[in-house]
Design a protein around this motif. Structure first.
Motif, short mmCIF file in Angstrom:
data_model
loop_
_atom_site.label_atom_id
_atom_site.label_comp_id
_atom_site.label_asym_id
_atom_site.label_seq_id
_atom_site.Cartn_x
_atom_site.Cartn_y
_atom_site.Cartn_z
N ALA A 51 -2.69 81.08 104.51
CA ALA A 51 -3.86 81.13 103.63
C ALA A 51 -4.19 79.76 103.07
CB ALA A 51 -3.63 82.13 102.50
N ALA A 52 -3.16 78.98 102.72
CA ALA A 52 -3.39 77.63 102.19
C ALA A 52 -4.01 76.73 103.26
CB ALA A 52 -2.08 77.03 101.70
N PHE A 53 -3.53 76.84 104.50
CA PHE A 53 -4.11 76.04 105.58
C PHE A 53 -5.56 76.42 105.81
CE2 PHE A 53 -5.40 75.93 110.03
CZ PHE A 53 -5.46 74.57 110.21
N VAL A 54 -5.83 77.72 105.90
CA VAL A 54 -7.20 78.19 106.16
C VAL A 54 -8.15 77.71 105.07
CG1 VAL A 54 -8.64 80.26 106.29
CG2 VAL A 54 -6.51 80.16 107.57
N LYS A 55 -7.74 77.83 103.81
CA LYS A 55 -8.59 77.41 102.69
C LYS A 55 -8.86 75.90 102.75
CE LYS A 55 -8.96 77.54 97.63
NZ LYS A 55 -9.85 76.44 97.65
N GLU A 56 -7.81 75.11 102.96
CA GLU A 56 -7.98 73.66 103.01
C GLU A 56 -8.85 73.25 104.21
OE1 GLU A 56 -5.34 69.55 103.09
OE2 GLU A 56 -4.33 71.45 102.64
N PHE A 57 -8.61 73.85 105.38
CA PHE A 57 -9.41 73.53 106.57
C PHE A 57 -10.88 73.87 106.33
CE2 PHE A 57 -11.51 74.84 110.48
CZ PHE A 57 -11.33 73.72 111.27
N ASN A 58 -11.16 75.06 105.81
CA ASN A 58 -12.55 75.48 105.57
C ASN A 58 -13.22 74.60 104.53
OD1 ASN A 58 -12.47 77.49 107.50
ND2 ASN A 58 -11.92 79.08 106.05
N ASP A 59 -12.49 74.17 103.50
CA ASP A 59 -13.06 73.28 102.49
C ASP A 59 -13.42 71.92 103.10
OD1 ASP A 59 -12.78 75.25 100.60
OD2 ASP A 59 -10.97 74.39 99.68
N ARG A 60 -12.54 71.40 103.95
CA ARG A 60 -12.77 70.07 104.53
C ARG A 60 -13.82 70.07 105.63
NH1 ARG A 60 -6.80 67.56 105.43
NH2 ARG A 60 -7.99 66.17 106.79
N THR A 61 -14.11 71.23 106.23
CA THR A 61 -15.08 71.29 107.33
C THR A 61 -16.31 72.11 106.98
OG1 THR A 61 -13.97 73.20 108.31
CG2 THR A 61 -13.30 71.01 109.09
N ALA A 62 -16.51 72.40 105.72
CA ALA A 62 -17.65 73.23 105.30
C ALA A 62 -18.97 72.60 105.75
CB ALA A 62 -17.64 73.42 103.79
N GLY A 63 -19.89 73.44 106.16
CA GLY A 63 -21.22 72.97 106.54
C GLY A 63 -21.33 72.52 107.98
N GLY A 64 -20.25 72.52 108.73
CA GLY A 64 -20.31 72.12 110.12
C GLY A 64 -20.59 73.30 111.02
N ASP A 65 -21.03 73.01 112.24
CA ASP A 65 -21.32 74.09 113.19
C ASP A 65 -20.64 73.86 114.54
OD1 ASP A 65 -22.82 71.90 113.92
OD2 ASP A 65 -24.60 73.06 114.46
N MET A 66 -19.67 72.95 114.57
CA MET A 66 -19.00 72.60 115.82
C MET A 66 -17.55 73.10 115.80
SD MET A 66 -21.28 70.76 117.49
CE MET A 66 -20.51 69.67 118.63
N THR A 67 -16.91 73.03 116.94
CA THR A 67 -15.49 73.30 117.05
C THR A 67 -14.76 72.01 116.69
OG1 THR A 67 -15.85 74.93 118.76
CG2 THR A 67 -13.65 73.99 118.62
N ILE A 68 -13.78 72.09 115.81
CA ILE A 68 -13.07 70.91 115.34
C ILE A 68 -11.61 70.97 115.79
CG2 ILE A 68 -12.40 69.54 113.31
CD1 ILE A 68 -15.40 69.70 113.63
N PRO A 69 -11.14 69.97 116.55
CA PRO A 69 -9.72 69.91 116.89
C PRO A 69 -8.90 69.48 115.67
CG PRO A 69 -11.04 68.69 118.48
CD PRO A 69 -11.92 69.02 117.32
N VAL A 70 -7.72 70.08 115.52
CA VAL A 70 -6.83 69.81 114.39
C VAL A 70 -5.46 69.45 114.94
CG1 VAL A 70 -5.77 70.77 112.32
CG2 VAL A 70 -8.04 71.51 112.99
N ASP A 71 -4.91 68.31 114.51
CA ASP A 71 -3.53 67.95 114.81
C ASP A 71 -2.73 68.22 113.55
OD1 ASP A 71 -4.13 67.20 117.36
OD2 ASP A 71 -3.99 65.05 117.01
N MET A 72 -1.86 69.22 113.60
CA MET A 72 -1.13 69.65 112.42
C MET A 72 0.34 69.31 112.55
SD MET A 72 -1.23 73.42 110.88
CE MET A 72 -0.51 73.81 109.33
#
Length: 155
Positions: A51-72
């Motif tokens: 849940a913490a990852f999902v919230k942080e990812f969505n906050d950092r990528t809000a407003g976008g419409d593309m697929t974003i690669p993530v290196d975790m």
């Protein structure tokens, strides 16, 4: 340079002490990640707070419409950090020329055309994530991606 106190050494040691457990690469829609697969199935076995990852990812990528690669990077203490990359070149090409998908047979069937100016713009955007020494090499990489999708490069 300033002198380091004992507190500085403790802080540096604490930051450097985290041992990496694993690294994971994901591609998620910007601002729309959910704990459901693929996020949950990738992070669950490592004990990460999904849940913490999902919230942080969505906050950092809000407003976008593309697929974003993530290196975790996941650490032994179950904490994590992640780096957002630029969208895949194929997605940027499809968005630039208004395609839904590439060609099933790129040698025989061409699905669109892209200009040299659009190639240059995409290469500039992708430059930090490409294995290219200069902009000309990055443009060649993007041209190759376009050709493999069945997109004709003009110019």
């Amino acid at each position: 340079m300033f002198p380091l106190t004992t507190n500085h050494y403790l802080l540096i040691t604490k930051l450097m002490a985290k041992k990496i457990k694993t690294t994971i690469k994901l591609q998620l829609p910007a601002g729309k990640a959910t704990p459901a697969p693929p996020v949950g199935t990738a992070l669950g076995p490592h004990g990460v707070n999904i849940a913490a990852f999902v919230k942080e990812f969505n906050d950092r990528t809000a407003g976008g419409d593309m697929t974003i690669p993530v290196d975790m990077t996941i650490f032994e203490d179950r904490s994590f950090s992640f780096v957002l990359k630029t969208p895949p070149a194929s997605n940027l090409i499809m968005k630039a020329i208004g395609l839904q998908k590439g060609s099933a047979n790129p040698l025989a069937t061409k699905v669109g055309k892209i200009t040299a100016a659009q190639i240059k713009e995409i290469a500039e955007k992708k430059m930090p994530d490409l294995n290219a020494n200069d902009l000309a090499a990055a443009e060649k990489i993007i041209r190759g991606t376009a050709r493999s999708m069945g997109v004709e490069v003009i110019g």
